[in-house]
Design a protein around this motif. Structure first.
Motif, PDB file in Angstrom:
ATOM      1  N   UNK A 138      18.757  34.500  -8.142  1.00 48.27           N
ATOM      2  CA  UNK A 138      17.844  35.611  -8.777  1.00 48.27           C
ATOM      3  C   UNK A 138      18.092  36.789  -8.175  1.00 48.27           C
ATOM      4  N   UNK A 139      18.236  38.092  -9.116  1.00 44.39           N
ATOM      5  CA  UNK A 139      18.470  39.171  -8.770  1.00 44.39           C
ATOM      6  C   UNK A 139      17.017  39.613  -8.384  1.00 44.39           C
ATOM      7  N   UNK A 140      16.436  40.304  -7.265  1.00 42.08           N
ATOM      8  CA  UNK A 140      15.271  40.658  -6.952  1.00 42.08           C
ATOM      9  C   UNK A 140      15.157  42.124  -6.922  1.00 42.08           C
ATOM     10  N   UNK A 141      13.823  42.553  -6.898  1.00 43.36           N
ATOM     11  CA  UNK A 141      13.639  43.741  -6.545  1.00 43.36           C
ATOM     12  C   UNK A 141      12.304  43.640  -5.718  1.00 43.36           C
ATOM     13  N   UNK A 142      11.745  44.710  -5.075  1.00 44.27           N
ATOM     14  CA  UNK A 142      10.766  44.940  -4.019  1.00 44.27           C
ATOM     15  C   UNK A 142      10.889  43.696  -3.053  1.00 44.27           C
ATOM     16  N   UNK A 143      11.748  43.729  -2.184  1.00 40.22           N
ATOM     17  CA  UNK A 143      11.799  42.335  -1.541  1.00 40.22           C
ATOM     18  C   UNK A 143      11.177  42.676  -0.008  1.00 40.22           C
ATOM     19  N   UNK A 144      10.451  43.765   0.093  1.00 35.63           N
ATOM     20  CA  UNK A 144       9.706  43.700   1.313  1.00 35.63           C
ATOM     21  C   UNK A 144       8.488  43.074   1.355  1.00 35.63           C
ATOM     22  N   UNK A 145       7.623  42.678   0.440  1.00 34.14           N
ATOM     23  CA  UNK A 145       6.378  42.112   0.444  1.00 34.14           C
ATOM     24  C   UNK A 145       6.026  41.562  -1.166  1.00 34.14           C
ATOM     25  N   UNK A 146       6.538  42.036  -1.934  1.00 38.06           N
ATOM     26  CA  UNK A 146       6.206  41.192  -3.358  1.00 38.06           C
ATOM     27  C   UNK A 146       7.319  41.255  -4.089  1.00 38.06           C
ATOM     28  N   UNK A 147       7.975  40.263  -3.756  1.00 36.08           N
ATOM     29  CA  UNK A 147       9.257  40.047  -4.473  1.00 36.08           C
ATOM     30  C   UNK A 147       9.182  39.835  -5.860  1.00 36.08           C
ATOM     31  N   UNK A 148       9.784  40.334  -6.880  1.00 37.28           N
ATOM     32  CA  UNK A 148      10.006  40.121  -8.113  1.00 37.28           C
ATOM     33  C   UNK A 148      11.370  39.695  -8.561  1.00 37.28           C
ATOM     34  N   UNK A 149      11.655  38.751  -9.467  1.00 39.64           N
ATOM     35  CA  UNK A 149      12.786  38.345  -9.913  1.00 39.64           C
ATOM     36  C   UNK A 149      13.055  39.271 -11.236  1.00 39.64           C
ATOM     37  N   UNK A 150      14.097  40.014 -11.258  1.00 40.19           N
ATOM     38  CA  UNK A 150      14.443  40.910 -12.394  1.00 40.19           C
ATOM     39  C   UNK A 150      15.461  40.171 -13.349  1.00 40.19           C
ATOM     40  N   UNK A 151      16.060  39.385 -12.610  1.00 41.51           N
ATOM     41  CA  UNK A 151      17.017  38.501 -13.702  1.00 41.51           C
ATOM     42  C   UNK A 151      17.601  37.355 -12.915  1.00 41.51           C
ATOM     43  N   UNK A 152      18.009  36.309 -13.583  1.00 41.83           N
ATOM     44  CA  UNK A 152      18.395  35.115 -12.951  1.00 41.83           C
ATOM     45  C   UNK A 152      19.503  34.459 -13.805  1.00 41.83           C
TER      46      UNK A 152
END
Length: 130
Positions: free
Chosen positions: A111-125
């Motif tokens: 999974x490519x992630x965004x906002x890894x600080x506290x609310x990780x979101x999967x951008x693509x996988x």
């Protein structure tokens, strides 16, 4: 015209005096109790948050479509952010397939992630044999 004929006689007619009437209470629903999670005493790390987000993708996109497969549990020493040279943080979640995959030791969801600080979101996988 039909509607006025069908409803016209119903509005003003009183029920016959020998008719029994009952009051029926509206059904009530009790909301289900939310599951409780025991606090661990430690704050969740960015890696754990990202792993959980990626594991949800692994569950939806692989495990739910392949009965008998399972997700490897989070392991802090193994499940860390990966960088493939482009600066995008990635998290990998290992999956044990229900049936062996020829020429492969298992499956991994990357999974490519965004906002890894506290609310990780999967951008693509993507799903890969490893």
């Amino acid at each position: 015209m039909f509607l006025s004929v069908a409803l016209g006689g119903c509005a003003s007619d009183a029920p016959p005096t020998n008719a029994a009437t009952t009051n029926v209470a509206a059904p009530t629903t009790t909301p289900a109790a939310a599951p409780t999670v025991e606090p661990s005493g430690e704050a969740e790390t960015a890696e754990q948050t990202a792993w959980k987000a990626c594991a949800a993708v692994a569950q939806d996109e692989y495990v739910s479509k392949n009965p008998g497969s399972s997700i490897e549990p989070f392991l802090a020493s193994r499940d860390t952010f990966q960088d493939f040279g482009d600066g995008a943080p990635r998290m990998m979640v290992g999956v044990h397939p229900a049936q062996p995959v020829a020429g492969s030791g298992g499956i991994v969801v990357v999974c490519t992630m965004s906002d890894t600080s506290h609310a990780a979101t999967v951008v693509s996988w993507t799903i890969k044999d490893v």
